[in-house]
Design a protein around this motif. Structure first.
Motif, PDB file in Angstrom:
ATOM      1  N   ALA A 229       9.598 -10.542  10.159  1.00  0.00           N
ATOM      2  CA  ALA A 229       9.020 -10.752  11.320  1.00  0.00           C
ATOM      3  C   ALA A 229       9.137  -9.241  12.160  1.00  0.00           C
ATOM      4  O   ALA A 229       8.068  -9.157  13.188  1.00  0.00           O
ATOM      5  CB  ALA A 229      10.140 -11.589  12.360  1.00  0.00           C
ATOM      6  N   ARG A 230       9.694  -8.363  11.856  1.00  0.00           N
ATOM      7  CA  ARG A 230       9.839  -7.320  12.504  1.00  0.00           C
ATOM      8  C   ARG A 230       8.896  -6.364  12.197  1.00  0.00           C
ATOM      9  O   ARG A 230       8.312  -5.359  12.884  1.00  0.00           O
ATOM     10  CB  ARG A 230      11.253  -6.535  12.454  1.00  0.00           C
ATOM     11  CG  ARG A 230      11.817  -5.305  13.156  1.00  0.00           C
ATOM     12  CD  ARG A 230      13.137  -5.126  13.061  1.00  0.00           C
ATOM     13  NE  ARG A 230      13.270  -4.569  11.741  1.00  0.00           N
ATOM     14  CZ  ARG A 230      13.633  -3.052  11.217  1.00  0.00           C
ATOM     15  NH1 ARG A 230      13.130  -2.326  12.239  1.00  0.00           N
ATOM     16  NH2 ARG A 230      13.912  -2.705  10.345  1.00  0.00           N
ATOM     17  N   LEU A 231       8.574  -6.117  10.765  1.00  0.00           N
ATOM     18  CA  LEU A 231       7.567  -5.156  10.158  1.00  0.00           C
ATOM     19  C   LEU A 231       6.464  -5.732   9.630  1.00  0.00           C
ATOM     20  O   LEU A 231       5.475  -5.090   9.169  1.00  0.00           O
ATOM     21  CB  LEU A 231       8.431  -4.276   9.335  1.00  0.00           C
ATOM     22  CG  LEU A 231       9.524  -3.728   9.814  1.00  0.00           C
ATOM     23  CD1 LEU A 231      10.405  -2.959   8.703  1.00  0.00           C
ATOM     24  CD2 LEU A 231       9.141  -2.570  10.858  1.00  0.00           C
ATOM     25  N   GLY A 232       6.250  -6.935   9.297  1.00  0.00           N
ATOM     26  CA  GLY A 232       5.199  -7.558   8.571  1.00  0.00           C
ATOM     27  C   GLY A 232       5.499  -7.655   6.995  1.00  0.00           C
ATOM     28  O   GLY A 232       6.346  -6.924   6.613  1.00  0.00           O
ATOM     29  N   PHE A 233       4.733  -8.324   6.239  1.00  0.00           N
ATOM     30  CA  PHE A 233       5.070  -8.160   5.018  1.00  0.00           C
ATOM     31  C   PHE A 233       5.208  -6.886   3.980  1.00  0.00           C
ATOM     32  O   PHE A 233       6.090  -6.632   3.215  1.00  0.00           O
ATOM     33  CB  PHE A 233       3.776  -9.299   4.134  1.00  0.00           C
ATOM     34  CG  PHE A 233       4.215  -9.202   2.555  1.00  0.00           C
ATOM     35  CD1 PHE A 233       5.171 -10.142   2.319  1.00  0.00           C
ATOM     36  CD2 PHE A 233       3.280  -8.472   1.858  1.00  0.00           C
ATOM     37  CE1 PHE A 233       5.387 -10.271   0.785  1.00  0.00           C
ATOM     38  CE2 PHE A 233       3.476  -8.543   0.364  1.00  0.00           C
ATOM     39  CZ  PHE A 233       4.439  -9.487   0.058  1.00  0.00           C
ATOM     40  N   ASP A 234       4.035  -5.989   4.344  1.00  0.00           N
ATOM     41  CA  ASP A 234       4.059  -4.783   3.581  1.00  0.00           C
ATOM     42  C   ASP A 234       5.069  -3.897   3.939  1.00  0.00           C
ATOM     43  O   ASP A 234       5.598  -3.282   3.180  1.00  0.00           O
ATOM     44  CB  ASP A 234       2.421  -4.395   3.641  1.00  0.00           C
ATOM     45  CG  ASP A 234       1.492  -5.297   3.097  1.00  0.00           C
ATOM     46  OD1 ASP A 234       1.574  -5.133   1.663  1.00  0.00           O
ATOM     47  OD2 ASP A 234       0.756  -5.818   3.783  1.00  0.00           O
ATOM     48  N   GLN A 235       5.143  -3.753   5.261  1.00  0.00           N
ATOM     49  CA  GLN A 235       6.324  -2.704   5.606  1.00  0.00           C
ATOM     50  C   GLN A 235       7.674  -3.136   5.417  1.00  0.00           C
ATOM     51  O   GLN A 235       8.345  -2.236   5.506  1.00  0.00           O
ATOM     52  CB  GLN A 235       5.980  -2.507   7.180  1.00  0.00           C
ATOM     53  CG  GLN A 235       4.418  -1.781   7.466  1.00  0.00           C
ATOM     54  CD  GLN A 235       4.583  -0.364   7.036  1.00  0.00           C
ATOM     55  OE1 GLN A 235       5.793   0.240   6.904  1.00  0.00           O
ATOM     56  NE2 GLN A 235       3.270   0.047   6.682  1.00  0.00           N
TER      57      GLN A 235
END
Lengths: 201, 201, 201, 201
Positions: free
Chosen positions: B26-32
């Motif tokens: 939720a904080r960074l997205g899947f890739d990050q």
DNA sequence: GATGAATGAGGCTTCATTCAT
DNA sequence: GATGAATGAAGCCTCATTCAT
């Protein structure tokens, strides 16, 4: 003075990069998209992209802004002609359906930037969202001036209409509905929104 | 019965991983998002995650399903009691506002999977969306049985209601509105939807 | 607790990396040297280096410090035994010749950091230079205490001796003189410096 | 005679490039220096540099040779007038201090090439070093002819004097000594070297 | 079962060099 | 001759995944 040679060529290349970037970003998202692939698709060298955009992030933002401008233009022209609020909401809806269909890459990538979790782009996407919203707000103000409708917060209402319109289209996609089917619902949708707004008072 | 104890421990660890995964995604997205960080936050070793999930992608999907289940439960319980369609739509709206506030990580990550650009997750998110939609469809069917309302396609209508509800909340976020303000609009929103539905006929 | 497993193995790997780094940096300089090659030579994976050193720059600095320590140890042990200043200067010279021969990579890379133009490392190299200088200063102080010699600024004098010693060796290299020839000049060189110092008074 | 004018222009451009190259190489070293920046500073196009020099490496070497010539000229003129060896060594030292101060870029880059790690440049720098050395050897021969001094290998002695002189200046830099302080030490340094030479016999 | 050290594919970015104008 | 837009090789570094302990 070879520099002045091709102001047009330069702009054309810029467009081509942005176009391919939109395709790639729409297909894979920011992180998975590859500068390398974008360059290949655009038919230029890998390093050339960096003559046009500072880095991947800036390319994405430039693409986002370009998309927004082009969509805004479409929306503005759709709302250009006079008419009742009902009619104009219908036109707005049709314009969005058109965009979602014909520029589906752009539509996807913009929606993704707006509702995705990547905060880096949410700020910019939100800023662009307000531009869209402003166009609708203008239409609302005109309708209020004509006494067609009343509401308290024009900005909030405009944003809601925008949000609802997008929402319709997004859920239609999930249902796998075609553009044709969607367009048929334009009138109903406009009335839906109008009724809803009236109910709010 | 040490097996059961182990089963419980295993399930507890699984939950903890999923919980932290939700926070991180939720904080960074899947890739990050970083597997490393998720493991650290969950208080386990990096390699341990791979004893519970095949890879990053599967962890994401498992998390998505878990979120969906938990949100579905909340929605079902909100709609459990009888009442007019108007009342129940209001409850539905309140339930979503609640989710968006109290489980904002989950809400974010789910919205992102749904409207984001990563097709791999969109497929799964769409599947889950239909589960949500089914709950609403049930409510609609009951209302139709009581003669409160009529409509053609119950699934499409349910999906639209879901979509609109989310849409309201998302645009409220963009406007920076608090949960309190949103809850105040619950009744109006329910009427908005109901009016809209009526208009559609 | 697999973490504690190999404190020694870890240190051994660290040494091996530093050793290969010295070879590579000595051969090609900081910029041309490749982390990839260093890893290969050290028989480890590319990424492993980053478990031991934050980045290329830090690896270089760590290597520089390691070299300095090891050279300092050699110099200290060479000057450990008592003796006249003349004798000890000869020993110092011999120690440097030895270093330049047996650890020529280290010697090269250190000289390069010191006299090269890359300011990034000059600061650190200069700091290390002062450590060398301090050892010589100690010897000088002892000689002064014994009334063997007088001078005004012990630090400046020590630095000069160091500088001259290095200078001799560097120019010998340019002439293509062998270690043997250089060692033969040890006594003469010591006397040269001593005479020179006396002349300064 | 337009040919000559062009020749002059060409030579002037060549000089300007070399001058800016020296600045840039002295500031950042060979690898970090940018052809682009050198071209900009020289007020010419990036591609133009390649009309004057085959590549970056050749530009560096040309610059090195130019610097050496210009420094040689300075040294030769310093040693032009007759005088005792003592006096002339003092003049030599002063000339070097002057160079290190007034042409610090050139001095830096030359020292760096000589003591740096890049073998490719070391070879050329060494060749130039021998030119310097030859000038000093001439002075020594004259002194020997006058019976002022004796020595075995004039070339080795000359190289040593050169090396020592540079060494003095480099260590003074490390100590942060000003040009003024250095010049004050000219006489002492000359005597230091002379004494040292005598001791060697 | 749990761990985390090791791995290496992959990607962004730089910059010397080329070449069409 | 001069230019600078275009190129693409090369390199640092990250991080999901593996596997020996």
């Amino acid at each position: 003075m070879p520099k002045i040679v091709d102001e047009q060529t330069r702009e054309a290349t810029r467009r081509r990069i942005i176009h391919e970037a939109a395709r790639e970003f729409a297909r894979l998202g920011f992180d998975q998209a590859s500068i390398n692939v974008i360059a290949e698709q655009a038919g230029i060298g890998k390093g050339t992209i960096y003559l046009y955009f500072e880095n991947k992030r800036e390319l994405f933002l430039a693409m986002l802004r370009f998309i927004a401008q082009s969509q805004l233009t479409a929306i503005r022209s759709a709302l250009a002609q006079d008419g009742s609020l009902d009619t104009r909401l219908e036109l707005l809806f049709r314009a969005f359906v058109q965009l979602a269909e014909e520029e589906s890459d752009s539509f996807n990538v913009y929606m993704s930037a707006l509702y995705g979790v990547n905060r880096a782009f949410q700020a910019e996407a939100t800023r662009l969202l307000r531009d869209y919203s402003a166009v609708i707000a203008l239409v609302l103000e005109e309708a209020r001036a004509r006494g067609e409708i009343t509401f308290q917060d024009v900005d909030a209402t405009a944003l809601m209409i925008l949000s609802l319109t997008e929402s319709f289209i997004l859920s239609a996609r999930v249902l796998g509905q075609s553009k044709q089917i969607l367009l048929l619902q334009a009138k109903k949708t406009a009335r839906f929104i109008l009724q809803g707004l009236t109910a709010e008072q």
